[in-house]
Motif scaffolding. Structure first.
Motif, PDB file in Angstrom:
ATOM      1  N   PRO A   8       0.834  -1.200   0.000  1.00  0.00           N
ATOM      2  CA  PRO A   8       0.000   0.000   0.000  1.00  0.00           C
ATOM      3  C   PRO A   8       0.872   1.255   0.000  1.00  0.00           C
ATOM      4  CG  PRO A   8      -0.173  -1.162   2.102  1.00  0.00           C
ATOM      5  CD  PRO A   8       0.713  -1.978   1.221  1.00  0.00           C
ATOM      6  N   LEU A   9       0.436   2.244  -0.737  1.00  0.00           N
ATOM      7  CA  LEU A   9       1.165   3.507  -0.797  1.00  0.00           C
ATOM      8  C   LEU A   9       0.160   4.650  -0.706  1.00  0.00           C
ATOM      9  CD1 LEU A   9       3.812   5.104  -1.317  1.00  0.00           C
ATOM     10  CD2 LEU A   9       3.261   4.961  -3.754  1.00  0.00           C
ATOM     11  N   TRP A  10       0.278   5.420   0.352  1.00  0.00           N
ATOM     12  CA  TRP A  10      -0.548   6.603   0.512  1.00  0.00           C
ATOM     13  C   TRP A  10       0.211   7.739  -0.160  1.00  0.00           C
ATOM     14  CZ3 TRP A  10      -0.693   2.439   3.467  1.00  0.00           C
ATOM     15  CH2 TRP A  10      -1.930   1.981   3.897  1.00  0.00           C
ATOM     16  N   VAL A  11      -0.166   8.027  -1.391  1.00  0.00           N
ATOM     17  CA  VAL A  11       0.594   8.930  -2.246  1.00  0.00           C
ATOM     18  C   VAL A  11       0.739  10.322  -1.637  1.00  0.00           C
ATOM     19  CG1 VAL A  11       0.676  10.020  -4.527  1.00  0.00           C
ATOM     20  CG2 VAL A  11      -0.015   7.621  -4.296  1.00  0.00           C
ATOM     21  N   ALA A  12      -0.332  10.896  -1.148  1.00  0.00           N
ATOM     22  CA  ALA A  12      -0.258  12.244  -0.571  1.00  0.00           C
ATOM     23  C   ALA A  12       0.716  12.286   0.604  1.00  0.00           C
ATOM     24  CB  ALA A  12      -1.638  12.718  -0.133  1.00  0.00           C
ATOM     25  N   ASP A  13       0.668  11.281   1.464  1.00  0.00           N
ATOM     26  CA  ASP A  13       1.592  11.216   2.607  1.00  0.00           C
ATOM     27  C   ASP A  13       3.031  11.053   2.134  1.00  0.00           C
ATOM     28  OD1 ASP A  13      -0.529  11.447   4.370  1.00  0.00           O
ATOM     29  OD2 ASP A  13      -0.655   9.293   4.738  1.00  0.00           O
ATOM     30  N   PHE A  14       3.241  10.160   1.169  1.00  0.00           N
ATOM     31  CA  PHE A  14       4.594   9.927   0.655  1.00  0.00           C
ATOM     32  C   PHE A  14       5.155  11.208   0.059  1.00  0.00           C
ATOM     33  CE2 PHE A  14       7.655   8.794  -2.611  1.00  0.00           C
ATOM     34  CZ  PHE A  14       8.500   7.952  -1.909  1.00  0.00           C
ATOM     35  N   LEU A  15       4.373  11.875  -0.780  1.00  0.00           N
ATOM     36  CA  LEU A  15       4.843  13.107  -1.411  1.00  0.00           C
ATOM     37  C   LEU A  15       5.113  14.194  -0.382  1.00  0.00           C
ATOM     38  CD1 LEU A  15       2.578  13.216  -4.582  1.00  0.00           C
ATOM     39  CD2 LEU A  15       5.009  12.625  -4.453  1.00  0.00           C
ATOM     40  N   ALA A  16       4.268  14.305   0.622  1.00  0.00           N
ATOM     41  CA  ALA A  16       4.469  15.322   1.664  1.00  0.00           C
ATOM     42  C   ALA A  16       5.747  15.061   2.452  1.00  0.00           C
ATOM     43  CB  ALA A  16       3.265  15.356   2.599  1.00  0.00           C
ATOM     44  N   LYS A  17       6.001  13.807   2.758  1.00  0.00           N
ATOM     45  CA  LYS A  17       7.161  13.478   3.592  1.00  0.00           C
ATOM     46  C   LYS A  17       8.469  13.439   2.812  1.00  0.00           C
ATOM     47  CE  LYS A  17       4.465  11.198   7.082  1.00  0.00           C
ATOM     48  NZ  LYS A  17       4.154  10.008   7.822  1.00  0.00           N
ATOM     49  N   THR A  18       8.399  13.410   1.486  1.00  0.00           N
ATOM     50  CA  THR A  18       9.621  13.359   0.682  1.00  0.00           C
ATOM     51  C   THR A  18       9.802  14.618  -0.155  1.00  0.00           C
ATOM     52  OG1 THR A  18       8.494  12.200  -1.127  1.00  0.00           O
ATOM     53  CG2 THR A  18       9.589  10.835   0.541  1.00  0.00           C
ATOM     54  N   SER A  19       9.029  15.650   0.121  1.00  0.00           N
ATOM     55  CA  SER A  19       9.060  16.860  -0.716  1.00  0.00           C
ATOM     56  C   SER A  19      10.398  17.592  -0.689  1.00  0.00           C
ATOM     57  CB  SER A  19       7.938  17.816  -0.307  1.00  0.00           C
ATOM     58  OG  SER A  19       8.148  18.286   1.005  1.00  0.00           O
ATOM     59  N   THR A  20      11.196  17.388   0.341  1.00  0.00           N
ATOM     60  CA  THR A  20      12.497  18.066   0.427  1.00  0.00           C
ATOM     61  C   THR A  20      13.639  17.216  -0.131  1.00  0.00           C
ATOM     62  OG1 THR A  20      12.895  17.249   2.670  1.00  0.00           O
ATOM     63  CG2 THR A  20      11.764  19.377   2.461  1.00  0.00           C
ATOM     64  N   LEU A  21      13.324  16.009  -0.577  1.00  0.00           N
ATOM     65  CA  LEU A  21      14.362  15.120  -1.090  1.00  0.00           C
ATOM     66  C   LEU A  21      14.597  15.340  -2.575  1.00  0.00           C
ATOM     67  CD1 LEU A  21      13.350  11.729   0.579  1.00  0.00           C
ATOM     68  CD2 LEU A  21      14.939  13.452   1.427  1.00  0.00           C
ATOM     69  N   GLU A  22      15.829  15.102  -3.002  1.00  0.00           N
ATOM     70  CA  GLU A  22      16.161  15.125  -4.425  1.00  0.00           C
ATOM     71  C   GLU A  22      15.671  13.824  -5.059  1.00  0.00           C
ATOM     72  OE1 GLU A  22      20.333  15.817  -4.905  1.00  0.00           O
ATOM     73  OE2 GLU A  22      20.283  17.639  -3.700  1.00  0.00           O
ATOM     74  N   ALA A  23      15.588  13.812  -6.372  1.00  0.00           N
ATOM     75  CA  ALA A  23      15.062  12.647  -7.100  1.00  0.00           C
ATOM     76  C   ALA A  23      15.821  11.365  -6.758  1.00  0.00           C
ATOM     77  CB  ALA A  23      15.090  12.901  -8.601  1.00  0.00           C
ATOM     78  N   LYS A  24      17.146  11.423  -6.696  1.00  0.00           N
ATOM     79  CA  LYS A  24      17.938  10.234  -6.359  1.00  0.00           C
ATOM     80  C   LYS A  24      17.614   9.725  -4.964  1.00  0.00           C
ATOM     81  CE  LYS A  24      22.054  11.070  -9.147  1.00  0.00           C
ATOM     82  NZ  LYS A  24      23.509  11.274  -9.081  1.00  0.00           N
ATOM     83  N   GLU A  25      17.384  10.643  -4.048  1.00  0.00           N
ATOM     84  CA  GLU A  25      17.056  10.268  -2.674  1.00  0.00           C
ATOM     85  C   GLU A  25      15.680   9.621  -2.599  1.00  0.00           C
ATOM     86  OE1 GLU A  25      19.702  13.888  -0.703  1.00  0.00           O
ATOM     87  OE2 GLU A  25      17.569  14.167  -1.069  1.00  0.00           O
ATOM     88  N   VAL A  26      14.728  10.158  -3.339  1.00  0.00           N
ATOM     89  CA  VAL A  26      13.384   9.569  -3.372  1.00  0.00           C
ATOM     90  C   VAL A  26      13.447   8.165  -3.965  1.00  0.00           C
ATOM     91  CG1 VAL A  26      11.063   9.735  -4.358  1.00  0.00           C
ATOM     92  CG2 VAL A  26      12.190  11.776  -3.491  1.00  0.00           C
ATOM     93  N   GLY A  27      14.183   7.998  -5.044  1.00  0.00           N
ATOM     94  CA  GLY A  27      14.316   6.688  -5.668  1.00  0.00           C
ATOM     95  C   GLY A  27      14.945   5.667  -4.741  1.00  0.00           C
ATOM     96  N   ALA A  28      16.017   6.061  -4.076  1.00  0.00           N
ATOM     97  CA  ALA A  28      16.688   5.161  -3.137  1.00  0.00           C
ATOM     98  C   ALA A  28      15.768   4.799  -1.977  1.00  0.00           C
ATOM     99  CB  ALA A  28      17.973   5.808  -2.615  1.00  0.00           C
ATOM    100  N   TYR A  29      15.062   5.795  -1.462  1.00  0.00           N
ATOM    101  CA  TYR A  29      14.139   5.575  -0.345  1.00  0.00           C
ATOM    102  C   TYR A  29      13.039   4.599  -0.750  1.00  0.00           C
ATOM    103  CZ  TYR A  29      10.869   6.787   3.413  1.00  0.00           C
ATOM    104  OH  TYR A  29      10.006   6.735   4.485  1.00  0.00           O
ATOM    105  N   MET A  30      12.474   4.800  -1.929  1.00  0.00           N
ATOM    106  CA  MET A  30      11.397   3.925  -2.392  1.00  0.00           C
ATOM    107  C   MET A  30      11.909   2.498  -2.604  1.00  0.00           C
ATOM    108  SD  MET A  30       8.320   3.648  -2.865  1.00  0.00           S
ATOM    109  CE  MET A  30       6.945   4.236  -3.762  1.00  0.00           C
ATOM    110  N   LEU A  31      13.081   2.344  -3.178  1.00  0.00           N
ATOM    111  CA  LEU A  31      13.654   1.006  -3.360  1.00  0.00           C
ATOM    112  C   LEU A  31      13.886   0.319  -2.018  1.00  0.00           C
ATOM    113  CD1 LEU A  31      16.120   1.764  -6.267  1.00  0.00           C
ATOM    114  CD2 LEU A  31      14.164   0.206  -6.369  1.00  0.00           C
ATOM    115  N   LEU A  32      14.347   1.062  -1.025  1.00  0.00           N
ATOM    116  CA  LEU A  32      14.548   0.488   0.307  1.00  0.00           C
ATOM    117  C   LEU A  32      13.216   0.111   0.954  1.00  0.00           C
ATOM    118  CD1 LEU A  32      17.405   2.824   1.564  1.00  0.00           C
ATOM    119  CD2 LEU A  32      17.603   0.389   1.009  1.00  0.00           C
ATOM    120  N   LEU A  33      12.198   0.958   0.785  1.00  0.00           N
ATOM    121  CA  LEU A  33      10.869   0.614   1.309  1.00  0.00           C
ATOM    122  C   LEU A  33      10.334  -0.666   0.673  1.00  0.00           C
ATOM    123  CD1 LEU A  33       9.043   4.080   1.400  1.00  0.00           C
ATOM    124  CD2 LEU A  33       9.786   2.707   3.359  1.00  0.00           C
ATOM    125  N   MET A  34      10.495  -0.783  -0.651  1.00  0.00           N
ATOM    126  CA  MET A  34      10.014  -1.982  -1.343  1.00  0.00           C
ATOM    127  C   MET A  34      10.791  -3.224  -0.908  1.00  0.00           C
ATOM    128  SD  MET A  34       8.980  -0.643  -5.156  1.00  0.00           S
ATOM    129  CE  MET A  34      10.502   0.228  -5.514  1.00  0.00           C
TER     130      MET A  34
END
Length: 68
Positions: A8-34
């Motif tokens: 499950p992914l709550w998109v609004a929450d994910f976007l709010a909590k990662t809004s200060t991250l760069e694209a590479k950081e978001v990608g790495a974070y998402m891969l680690l979550l998965m």
């Protein structure tokens, strides 16, 4: 392996909590979550293995400082 075939992914929450991250950081974070989802919440403690899971090269120390 997770018993649930989807993560499950709550998109609004994910976007709010990662809004200060760069694209590479978001990608790495998402891969680690998965990876955590696929392994019942566990990640390896080894930085090299985490780096591979997150598919980060030499940027890993900076990325881990941000998302770790």
């Amino acid at each position: 392996m997770s018993k649930t075939p989807f993560m499950p992914l709550w998109v609004a929450d994910f976007l709010a909590k990662t809004s200060t991250l760069e694209a590479k950081e978001v990608g790495a974070y998402m891969l680690l979550l998965m990876a955590m989802w696929s392994h019942d919440g566990a990640l390896p403690a080894d930085q090299k293995k985490l780096q591979r899971v997150a598919r980060c090269g030499r940027d890993w120390p900076k990325i881990w400082d941000t998302i770790g």
